[in-house]
Enzyme design. Structure first.
Site, PDB file in Angstrom:
ATOM      1  N   HIS A   1       0.984  -1.153  -0.037  1.00 45.42           N
ATOM      2  CA  HIS A   1      -0.108   0.022  -0.041  1.00 45.42           C
ATOM      3  C   HIS A   1       0.946   1.359  -0.040  1.00 45.42           C
ATOM      4  O   HIS A   1       0.114   2.284  -0.138  1.00 45.42           O
ATOM      5  CB  HIS A   1      -0.974   0.026   1.196  1.00 45.42           C
ATOM      6  CG  HIS A   1      -0.308   0.468   2.471  1.00 45.42           C
ATOM      7  ND1 HIS A   1       0.251  -0.543   3.086  1.00 45.42           N
ATOM      8  CD2 HIS A   1      -0.231   1.511   3.121  1.00 45.42           C
ATOM      9  CE1 HIS A   1       1.131  -0.063   4.275  1.00 45.42           C
ATOM     10  NE2 HIS A   1       0.760   1.108   4.274  1.00 45.42           N
TER      11      HIS A   1
HETATM   12  C1  UD1 Z   1      -2.116   5.259   6.006  1.00 39.78           C
HETATM   13  C2  UD1 Z   1      -0.859   5.563   6.813  1.00 39.78           C
HETATM   14  C3  UD1 Z   1       0.250   4.695   6.707  1.00 39.78           C
HETATM   15  C4  UD1 Z   1      -0.384   3.045   7.197  1.00 39.78           C
HETATM   16  C5  UD1 Z   1      -1.610   3.007   6.430  1.00 39.78           C
HETATM   17  C6  UD1 Z   1      -2.192   1.499   6.734  1.00 39.78           C
HETATM   18  C7  UD1 Z   1      -0.400   8.086   6.882  1.00 39.78           C
HETATM   19  C8  UD1 Z   1       0.548   9.078   6.303  1.00 39.78           C
HETATM   20  N1  UD1 Z   1      -0.494   6.830   6.134  1.00 39.78           N
HETATM   21  O1  UD1 Z   1      -1.890   5.039   4.718  1.00 39.78           O
HETATM   22  O2  UD1 Z   1       1.113   4.955   7.490  1.00 39.78           O
HETATM   23  O3  UD1 Z   1       0.675   2.362   7.036  1.00 39.78           O
HETATM   24  O4  UD1 Z   1      -2.681   3.865   6.673  1.00 39.78           O
HETATM   25  O5  UD1 Z   1      -3.608   1.294   6.217  1.00 39.78           O
HETATM   26  O6  UD1 Z   1      -0.944   8.327   7.715  1.00 39.78           O
HETATM   27  N2  UD1 Z   1      -9.215   4.639   2.130  1.00 39.78           N
HETATM   28  C9  UD1 Z   1     -10.564   3.961   2.184  1.00 39.78           C
HETATM   29  N3  UD1 Z   1     -10.971   3.506   3.343  1.00 39.78           N
HETATM   30  C10 UD1 Z   1     -10.267   3.707   4.469  1.00 39.78           C
HETATM   31  C11 UD1 Z   1      -9.093   4.406   4.521  1.00 39.78           C
HETATM   32  C12 UD1 Z   1      -8.726   4.810   3.435  1.00 39.78           C
HETATM   33  O7  UD1 Z   1     -11.231   3.581   1.029  1.00 39.78           O
HETATM   34  O8  UD1 Z   1     -10.843   3.261   5.577  1.00 39.78           O
HETATM   35  C13 UD1 Z   1      -8.769   5.041   1.042  1.00 39.78           C
HETATM   36  C14 UD1 Z   1      -8.774   6.539   0.659  1.00 39.78           C
HETATM   37  O9  UD1 Z   1      -9.705   7.263   0.368  1.00 39.78           O
HETATM   38  C15 UD1 Z   1      -7.429   6.703   0.017  1.00 39.78           C
HETATM   39  C16 UD1 Z   1      -6.742   5.594   0.406  1.00 39.78           C
HETATM   40  O10 UD1 Z   1      -7.399   4.704   0.890  1.00 39.78           O
HETATM   41  O11 UD1 Z   1      -7.831   6.727  -1.144  1.00 39.78           O
HETATM   42  C17 UD1 Z   1      -5.471   5.700   1.199  1.00 39.78           C
HETATM   43  O12 UD1 Z   1      -5.951   6.018   2.481  1.00 39.78           O
HETATM   44  P1  UD1 Z   1      -4.811   6.930   3.551  1.00 39.78           P
HETATM   45  O13 UD1 Z   1      -5.386   6.858   4.961  1.00 39.78           O
HETATM   46  O14 UD1 Z   1      -4.745   8.336   2.830  1.00 39.78           O
HETATM   47  O15 UD1 Z   1      -3.465   6.464   3.506  1.00 39.78           O
HETATM   48  P2  UD1 Z   1      -3.094   5.130   3.618  1.00 39.78           P
HETATM   49  O16 UD1 Z   1      -2.209   4.635   2.491  1.00 39.78           O
HETATM   50  O17 UD1 Z   1      -4.291   3.999   4.112  1.00 39.78           O
END
Ligand code: UD1
Length: 383
Positions: free
Chosen positions: A220
């Protein structure tokens, strides 16, 4: 009631935001409640992760109580997400008071809440301090460096982490080596781990496909999944490995979104891949415990595989958790397809790296933190 007693009735505000925070917080909440007298805690979820699979399922698995407050910030750019958490977190301090603010790990919510607390002159407690990848292109590295600068008490998972902190000018007396609290969760729940065959069947796939042996993949990190060439290279290498070892791939929403955006969904349509949704905690434990190898870019999984004794190939150029390489089962492989193939072949042919479990990754870390923090707060309030 004396001034000191009044201070002790205010809660320690405990912040979680994203999936990797929950397994660190669950043992702490329990350890605070178990103190005599109990240390009052208020659990705040920032809402950085909000999906049922990314949040509720894990809260249930870890027996974390429902958050007292949910800030519901949702997704956004790093700036927007961090700023939204800050805006919504400050009124929580006003409403409930705070004896301290405790943050874990390195996600955006960690830094945001630490910054609000520091400006309000509330002690900041950072659990999992001092880890450094020395790679500032990684958003988590910025969060780690800044949170550690703000923290009054820094609890480290490995002794070597103190050297990183001292180099950044942080005083030795703020640093306390306590071990790895995430391993408390692992040990407490291993007996309840869900067998891999059950999780595969739950995803509508045939468990007979993993009857011999299997590998597990999680991906991820933006550096791996936000660039089509890198992602394609990794997936091609995985497809090749899956001809010898079926691979269960727990697909993160960020990675799925990238595949859709790049028009690359067909690249995961491979006979040796078993694509499953983000897994619950007990499911993930079962998958890792039974795997021949795990291929990942996660931070926490490098540590969990070391605790489980499962060979781990880390698809990154660096790690902030060097102890998993020096003592554990982790190998830093990078993302070059040839390097991934060679490392996987080595595990398949020679069984992979044997390791040992590092000092204080013993399931009793949360108790050490609660005892130390209790004493530290009382001493501070008397001063
Ligand atoms: C975040 C953390 C990372 C952790 C990871 C575990 C930061 C900088 N990054 O990264 O350290 O290892 O989580 O998962 O804080 N999304 C969903 N559903 C959710 C959450 C996110 O669909 O419940 C989607 C969001 O819309 C986005 C993508 O997933 O498009 C990434 O989510 P985001 O929380 O921004 O960062 P992660 O890559 O998950």
């Amino acid at each position: 009631m004396s001034l000191n007693d009044a201070a002790a009735t205010r809660p320690i505000i405990c912040v979680v935001g994203a999936r990797p925070n929950y397994m660190k917080m669950a043992p702490l909440i329990r350890a605070f409640a178990a103190r005599q007298p109990a240390l009052p805690a208020l659990l705040v979820h920032t809402g950085q992760h909000y999906d049922r699979l990314m949040k509720d399922q894990l809260f249930d698995d870890l027996e974390l109580p429902e958050p007292d407050v949910n800030l519901a910030v949702g997704s956004g750019s790093h700036a927007v997400q961090t700023a939204e958490v800050m805006k919504r977190f400050e009124p929580v301090i006003d409403e409930h008071g705070a004896r301290a603010v405790l943050v874990v790990g390195d996600v955006n919510s960690t830094l945001a809440c630490a910054l609000v607390a520091a400006k309000r002159q509330i002690p900041v407690i950072h659990v999992e301090a001092g880890l450094r990848s020395n790679d500032r292109t990684m958003p988590e590295e910025i969060n780690r460096i800044l949170t550690d600068q703000l923290a009054d008490v820094l609890y480290t998972t490995e002794r070597e982490a103190a050297a990183n902190l001292l180099r950044e000018g942080i005083a030795q007396e703020r640093i306390e080596f306590v071990g790895n609290v995430m391993i408390d969760s692992l040990r407490a729940n291993l007996a309840r781990a869900v067998p891999a065959a059950t999780s595969v069947a739950a995803a509508g796939l045939d468990p007979a496909r993993i009857a011999g042996a299997y590998g597990v993949v999680t991906l991820h990190r933006p550096s791996n999944v936000d660039h089509p060439e890198t992602l394609r290279g990794i997936l091609d290498a995985l497809a090749e490995i899956s001809r010898r070892l079926p691979l269960i791939i727990a697909l993160h929403p960020r990675t799925r979104a990238s595949l859709e955006r790049f028009g690359m969904l067909e690249t995961i349509n491979v006979p040796g891949f078993l694509i499953v949704p983000p897994q619950g905690y007990l499911e993930m434990l079962g998958l890792m415990a039974g795997a021949k190898m795990v291929l990942t870019d996660s931070g926490g999984i490098q540590e969990e595989t070391t605790a489980l004794g499962t060979p781990c190939l880390t698809l990154r150029e660096n790690t902030e958790r060097p102890i998993t390489v020096d003592q554990g089962t982790n190998t830093l492989v990078g993302v070059a397809p040839q390097a991934i193939l060679a490392a996987a072949a080595n595990v398949l042919e020679h069984g992979g790296k044997a390791g040992r479990v590092p000092e204080y990754w013993d399931g009793r870390c949360a108790g050490r933190i609660a005892a130390h923090l209790d004493g530290w707060l009382v001493a501070r309030e008397r001063a």
